[in-house]
Design a protein around this motif. Structure first.
Motif, PDB file in Angstrom:
ATOM      1  N   THR A 206       0.858  -1.182   0.000  1.00 27.67           N
ATOM      2  CA  THR A 206       0.000   0.000   0.000  1.00 27.67           C
ATOM      3  C   THR A 206       0.895   1.233   0.000  1.00 27.67           C
ATOM      4  O   THR A 206       2.074   1.171   0.351  1.00 27.67           O
ATOM      5  N   SER A 207       0.326   2.350  -0.378  1.00 27.72           N
ATOM      6  CA  SER A 207       1.102   3.574  -0.570  1.00 27.72           C
ATOM      7  C   SER A 207       1.261   4.363   0.721  1.00 27.72           C
ATOM      8  O   SER A 207       0.348   4.422   1.544  1.00 27.72           O
ATOM      9  N   GLY A 208       2.431   4.979   0.882  1.00 27.64           N
ATOM     10  CA  GLY A 208       2.628   5.996   1.905  1.00 27.64           C
ATOM     11  C   GLY A 208       3.233   5.539   3.211  1.00 27.64           C
ATOM     12  O   GLY A 208       3.933   6.306   3.874  1.00 27.64           O
ATOM     13  N   GLY A 209       2.961   4.302   3.637  1.00 29.89           N
ATOM     14  CA  GLY A 209       3.408   3.861   4.954  1.00 29.89           C
ATOM     15  C   GLY A 209       4.904   3.801   5.114  1.00 29.89           C
ATOM     16  O   GLY A 209       5.415   3.801   6.240  1.00 29.89           O
ATOM     17  N   ILE A 210       5.628   3.775   4.018  1.00 33.24           N
ATOM     18  CA  ILE A 210       7.086   3.672   4.087  1.00 33.24           C
ATOM     19  C   ILE A 210       7.749   5.003   4.387  1.00 33.24           C
ATOM     20  O   ILE A 210       8.931   5.056   4.741  1.00 33.24           O
ATOM     21  N   GLY A 211       6.998   6.096   4.259  1.00 29.98           N
ATOM     22  CA  GLY A 211       7.566   7.411   4.549  1.00 29.98           C
ATOM     23  C   GLY A 211       8.735   7.740   3.642  1.00 29.98           C
ATOM     24  O   GLY A 211       8.668   7.572   2.431  1.00 29.98           O
ATOM     25  N   THR A 212       9.833   8.187   4.239  1.00 31.32           N
ATOM     26  CA  THR A 212      11.035   8.571   3.470  1.00 31.32           C
ATOM     27  C   THR A 212      12.127   7.516   3.571  1.00 31.32           C
ATOM     28  O   THR A 212      13.301   7.796   3.292  1.00 31.32           O
ATOM     29  N   MET A 213      11.773   6.295   3.948  1.00 28.64           N
ATOM     30  CA  MET A 213      12.770   5.248   4.152  1.00 28.64           C
ATOM     31  C   MET A 213      13.570   4.953   2.891  1.00 28.64           C
ATOM     32  O   MET A 213      14.775   4.685   2.949  1.00 28.64           O
ATOM     33  N   CYS A 214      12.934   4.972   1.727  1.00 27.00           N
ATOM     34  CA  CYS A 214      13.642   4.620   0.489  1.00 27.00           C
ATOM     35  C   CYS A 214      14.752   5.622   0.182  1.00 27.00           C
ATOM     36  O   CYS A 214      15.857   5.233  -0.217  1.00 27.00           O
ATOM     37  N   SER A 215      14.477   6.907   0.355  1.00 25.37           N
ATOM     38  CA  SER A 215      15.515   7.902   0.096  1.00 25.37           C
ATOM     39  C   SER A 215      16.647   7.783   1.104  1.00 25.37           C
ATOM     40  O   SER A 215      17.812   8.045   0.788  1.00 25.37           O
ATOM     41  N   SER A 216      16.323   7.377   2.329  1.00 24.61           N
ATOM     42  CA  SER A 216      17.352   7.256   3.372  1.00 24.61           C
ATOM     43  C   SER A 216      18.248   6.043   3.166  1.00 24.61           C
ATOM     44  O   SER A 216      19.452   6.092   3.451  1.00 24.61           O
ATOM     45  N   TYR A 217      17.698   4.941   2.662  1.00 24.19           N
ATOM     46  CA  TYR A 217      18.445   3.686   2.614  1.00 24.19           C
ATOM     47  C   TYR A 217      18.863   3.262   1.214  1.00 24.19           C
ATOM     48  O   TYR A 217      19.503   2.223   1.057  1.00 24.19           O
ATOM     49  N   LEU A 218      18.532   4.051   0.199  1.00 21.29           N
ATOM     50  CA  LEU A 218      18.979   3.727  -1.152  1.00 21.29           C
ATOM     51  C   LEU A 218      20.506   3.741  -1.206  1.00 21.29           C
ATOM     52  O   LEU A 218      21.148   4.697  -0.797  1.00 21.29           O
ATOM     53  N   GLY A 219      21.091   2.669  -1.709  1.00 16.12           N
ATOM     54  CA  GLY A 219      22.541   2.537  -1.756  1.00 16.12           C
ATOM     55  C   GLY A 219      23.123   1.848  -0.539  1.00 16.12           C
ATOM     56  O   GLY A 219      24.310   1.494  -0.533  1.00 16.12           O
ATOM     57  N   TYR A 220      22.277   1.630   0.481  1.00 19.22           N
ATOM     58  CA  TYR A 220      22.743   0.968   1.709  1.00 19.22           C
ATOM     59  C   TYR A 220      22.031  -0.355   1.958  1.00 19.22           C
ATOM     60  O   TYR A 220      22.634  -1.300   2.498  1.00 19.22           O
ATOM     61  N   VAL A 221      20.751  -0.429   1.599  1.00 19.55           N
ATOM     62  CA  VAL A 221      19.951  -1.639   1.803  1.00 19.55           C
ATOM     63  C   VAL A 221      19.310  -2.005   0.467  1.00 19.55           C
ATOM     64  O   VAL A 221      18.687  -1.166  -0.183  1.00 19.55           O
ATOM     65  N   ASP A 222      19.449  -3.254   0.058  1.00 22.41           N
ATOM     66  CA  ASP A 222      19.002  -3.660  -1.278  1.00 22.41           C
ATOM     67  C   ASP A 222      17.495  -3.782  -1.412  1.00 22.41           C
ATOM     68  O   ASP A 222      16.950  -3.632  -2.521  1.00 22.41           O
ATOM     69  N   ASN A 223      16.794  -4.078  -0.319  1.00 24.08           N
ATOM     70  CA  ASN A 223      15.344  -4.288  -0.393  1.00 24.08           C
ATOM     71  C   ASN A 223      14.653  -3.635   0.794  1.00 24.08           C
ATOM     72  O   ASN A 223      14.944  -3.966   1.954  1.00 24.08           O
ATOM     73  N   VAL A 224      13.755  -2.705   0.503  1.00 26.96           N
ATOM     74  CA  VAL A 224      12.988  -2.001   1.532  1.00 26.96           C
ATOM     75  C   VAL A 224      11.553  -1.890   1.038  1.00 26.96           C
ATOM     76  O   VAL A 224      11.310  -1.420  -0.077  1.00 26.96           O
ATOM     77  N   ASP A 225      10.585  -2.338   1.835  1.00 30.99           N
ATOM     78  CA  ASP A 225       9.193  -2.180   1.424  1.00 30.99           C
ATOM     79  C   ASP A 225       8.268  -2.127   2.632  1.00 30.99           C
ATOM     80  O   ASP A 225       8.614  -2.580   3.722  1.00 30.99           O
TER      81      ASP A 225
END
Length: 365
Positions: A206-225
């Motif tokens: 679903t949309s939105g619940g992840i907040g800004t996690m993707c921008s924070s962990y891009l390049g550090y964690v391969d899978n975030v959802d």
């Protein structure tokens, strides 16, 4: 810089409780709503939150504002807060609203902190804490859902949260990191089974619940959802409603039908299932935070699980900003909030003290 004067916009079950918790922790609170509720412990004034002039007048002289309004009104509130140079907090899960606030934060003289609720919000704080305990992290899985304790019917649901907000979460694209690539995927997919305390649940995007996690962990964690938790069978029926019956084209009507069919309940439960996988000392390891939260008594009244977990999440972050333990200006990501510090605040500690085995308790009475 400390502050005391705060306005709370929107005095539904979450906003009213947030205002009472802020008052309990020493803030001078003013409530603002279209209709002024009775028997409040803090001053309140009527306002048309869609009127920018009224917003500007009502927020003048305040040092901060917490918006508990519907997501579509938050961008205007954030704009006025930015103009006045006061701290801004909200509960939004709407991605476009957050993007607007990110832009405002570039020139803000105060804190701009959207997404301070349960998800996004609390789940991001917990997830960042788990990730920080690992030497390397390969995946972050955020799961949360507010459900009736005693479900009935095939949907197994009750709209204790904004029906329009839920509809948007079900229909808007979902931000993820998959195999190191930042992308958007379709909602109500990536179905999986999750258990919390022996209760079988289904999880889906679903949309939105992840907040800004993707921008924070891009390049550090391969899978975030992020995925929403529901009782089994729910997502198939929602896909039928929105896609086979084409109700995705009529979001307002869909929210009205769903609210009427599945009204709020007092006996709800919030499920949280968060996992971080990676390595510690060269060995593979999975860390988990799995909880269920029930209604409790706060400030002398019984509160639903979704109301108190959402309100306490926001108030805990506001307390940390007031204490000077978080930045005093610019955009505040929820994953930048230290979990240990959060749980040491009076409201953050509720997440530690609320044992589901105890059930209703009288806290901050």
């Amino acid at each position: 810089m400390t502050f005391r004067e705060i306005a709370v916009l929107g005095l539904g079950s979450v906003g009213r409780l947030a205002a009472e918790l802020l008052q309990e922790t020493g803030f001078d609170v003013t409530g603002l709503d279209e209709r002024v509720p009775e028997s409040l412990s803090f001053p309140c004034a009527p306002i048309d939150a869609s009127d920018e002039a009224q917003l500007s007048y009502a927020l003048s002289g305040r040092e901060a504002v917490l918006s508990c309004l519907p997501y579509d009104l938050n961008a205007a509130v954030a704009t006025v807060a930015h103009q006045l140079g006061i701290h801004y907090f909200d509960l939004t899960e709407d991605v476009s609203t957050t993007q607007r606030i990110l832009g405002l934060a570039e020139t803000s003289t105060a804190v701009m902190a959207p997404q301070c609720g349960l998800a996004p919000g609390f789940v991001g704080i917990v997830t960042a804490d788990l990730a920080a305990r690992l030497d390397t992290c390969r995946s972050l899985k955020l799961r949360a859902g507010a459900l009736p304790q005693h479900p009935s019917g095939r949907l197994g649901y009750a709209f204790n949260w904004s029906p329009m907000g839920v509809v948007n979460e079900y229909l808007n694209d979902c931000e993820v990191i998959e195999d190191g690539v930042h992308k958007f995927v379709s909602p109500m997919e990536w179905h999986e089974t999750v258990y919390v305390g022996g209760t079988k649940l289904e999880a889906f995007t679903t949309s939105g619940g992840i907040g800004t996690m993707c921008s924070s962990y891009l390049g550090y964690v391969d899978n975030v959802d992020y995925k929403t938790l529901r009782y089994p069978g729910h997502v198939d029926l929602m896909n039928f409603l929105f896609h086979e019956l084409l109700m995705r084209e009529r979001r307002t009507l869909s929210s009205e039908i769903l609210r009427r069919a599945k009204p709020p309940v007092k006996d709800d439960i919030v499920y949280v299932h968060i996992a971080a996988e990676g390595e510690e000392g060269g060995n593979p390891l999975r860390l988990e935070y799995v909880r269920s939260f029930l209604p409790i008594r706060l400030c002398g009244r019984s509160r639903t699980a979704i109301a108190w977990t959402t309100a306490a999440s926001a108030v805990g972050v506001i307390e940390l900003v007031r204490r000077g333990e978080l930045p005093a200006k610019g955009f505040l990501k929820q994953e930048a909030v230290p979990f240990a510090s959060f749980t040491l605040t009076p409201t953050g500690s509720l997440f530690v003290e609320s044992d589901p085995a105890v059930g209703h308790r009288d806290l901050l009475a």
